[in-house]
Design an enzyme around this catalytic site. Sequence first.
Site, PDB file in Angstrom:
ATOM      1  N   GLU A 210       0.829  -1.220   0.000  1.00  0.00           N
ATOM      2  CA  GLU A 210       0.000   0.000   0.000  1.00  0.00           C
ATOM      3  C   GLU A 210       0.866   1.273   0.000  1.00  0.00           C
ATOM      4  O   GLU A 210       1.828   1.362   0.775  1.00  0.00           O
ATOM      5  CB  GLU A 210      -0.861  -0.002   1.270  1.00  0.00           C
ATOM      6  CG  GLU A 210      -1.737   1.221   1.435  1.00  0.00           C
ATOM      7  CD  GLU A 210      -2.443   1.275   2.798  1.00  0.00           C
ATOM      8  OE1 GLU A 210      -1.879   0.787   3.801  1.00  0.00           O
ATOM      9  OE2 GLU A 210      -3.554   1.820   2.845  1.00  0.00           O
TER      10      GLU A 210
ATOM     11  N   LYS B 290      -9.481   2.027  -2.269  1.00  0.00           N
ATOM     12  CA  LYS B 290      -9.656   1.460  -0.918  1.00  0.00           C
ATOM     13  C   LYS B 290     -11.021   1.846  -0.344  1.00  0.00           C
ATOM     14  O   LYS B 290     -11.380   3.035  -0.331  1.00  0.00           O
ATOM     15  CB  LYS B 290      -8.524   1.966  -0.023  1.00  0.00           C
ATOM     16  CG  LYS B 290      -8.495   1.384   1.381  1.00  0.00           C
ATOM     17  CD  LYS B 290      -7.293   1.958   2.136  1.00  0.00           C
ATOM     18  CE  LYS B 290      -7.131   1.395   3.533  1.00  0.00           C
ATOM     19  NZ  LYS B 290      -5.953   1.993   4.210  1.00  0.00           N
TER      20      LYS B 290
ATOM     21  N   CYS C 183      -5.050  -2.954   3.177  1.00  0.00           N
ATOM     22  CA  CYS C 183      -4.718  -2.713   4.584  1.00  0.00           C
ATOM     23  C   CYS C 183      -5.921  -2.802   5.531  1.00  0.00           C
ATOM     24  O   CYS C 183      -6.397  -3.879   5.826  1.00  0.00           O
ATOM     25  CB  CYS C 183      -3.987  -1.372   4.702  1.00  0.00           C
ATOM     26  SG  CYS C 183      -2.889  -1.316   6.150  1.00  0.00           S
TER      27      CYS C 183
HETATM   28  N1  LIG Z   1      -3.007   1.935   6.376  1.00  0.00           N
HETATM   29  C1  LIG Z   1      -3.911   1.285   7.077  1.00  0.00           C
HETATM   30  O1  LIG Z   1      -4.997   0.990   6.594  1.00  0.00           O
HETATM   31  C2  LIG Z   1      -3.510   0.929   8.471  1.00  0.00           C
HETATM   32  C3  LIG Z   1      -4.463  -0.037   9.130  1.00  0.00           C
HETATM   33  C4  LIG Z   1      -4.082  -0.312  10.546  1.00  0.00           C
HETATM   34  O2  LIG Z   1      -3.110   0.209  11.057  1.00  0.00           O
HETATM   35  C5  LIG Z   1      -4.926  -1.216  11.324  1.00  0.00           C
HETATM   36  O3  LIG Z   1      -5.972  -1.663  10.838  1.00  0.00           O
HETATM   37  O4  LIG Z   1      -4.544  -1.515  12.471  1.00  0.00           O
END
Ligand SMILES: NC(=O)CCC(=O)C(=O)O
Length: 263
Positions: free
Chosen positions: A40, A111, A146
């Site tokens: 990501e 996303k 993510c």
């Molecule tokens: N970049 C993200 O989506 C981080 C997600 C995260 O840190 C988490 O779900 O814990």
Amino acid sequence: MRASLIQIAVDPDESVEARRVRAASLVVAQRGADLVILPELWPVGAFAYTAFEAEAEPLEGPTHEAMAKAAAEAGVWLHAGSFVERAADGTLYNTSLVFSPEGERVAAYRKIHRFGFDQGEAVMMGAGEELVTVALPDTTLGLATCYDLRFPEQFRGLVDAGAETFVVAAGWPERRRSHWTLLAQARAVENQAYVLAVGTAGTHGDIQQAGHSIVVDPWGEVLAQAGADEEVLTVELDADKVRATREQFPALKDRRLGLTSPL
Ligand SMILES: NC(=O)CCC(=O)C(=O)O
């Protein structure tokens, strides 16, 4: 099917352009793989919120161009991770791109679940509205980014759309590494699907990254897991294993949809 997960290091002391060149050469070095995956927001860093505006690109900007070329040069299917997209109306999105071995873009995924609650990505970016699957010769990919990993309903939706292999491009923090591994296994087991989850190494936005990219099979077994530093994780997948698991232990057929609450 051979998949290579490129757990690239994202640190602020390297420019976006330098990292783009490096990422492209890492992709080209995977020639012989069927599928190559980047994480990501690797150009800028998933937590480098202050750089999002300045580093935003149109859909067919420099990251698109470099990745299309790298996919064609390597002759691989490339999930090029995500970058900060600036749409025509000015909205920013966390957008992933997938290219064919000829370098044609075959998918773009914005996303759906933005991270940060009342700050960061959650307030700076628009939310994607569409589930995205990509039919490869051997398997159908379901795309997630993510924080999406925490939302099982997205993955069920992808299964209903035909997904057999989930690709999760992430920039997951070290602080919640145990969640990362647990959730990747959970999504694999409950959906009887492969999970290919690739994170970043390094530290950006002062958040130390977990690395530990992971490949889980449809039975929930961890086939491979990276360490904390930059690394390419290469695994052999058997696409028939998804179909065999779903046939031999057909739990997906026992879903009860449309239940109502008495309240
Ligand atoms: N970049 C993200 O989506 C981080 C997600 C995260 O840190 C988490 O779900 O814990």
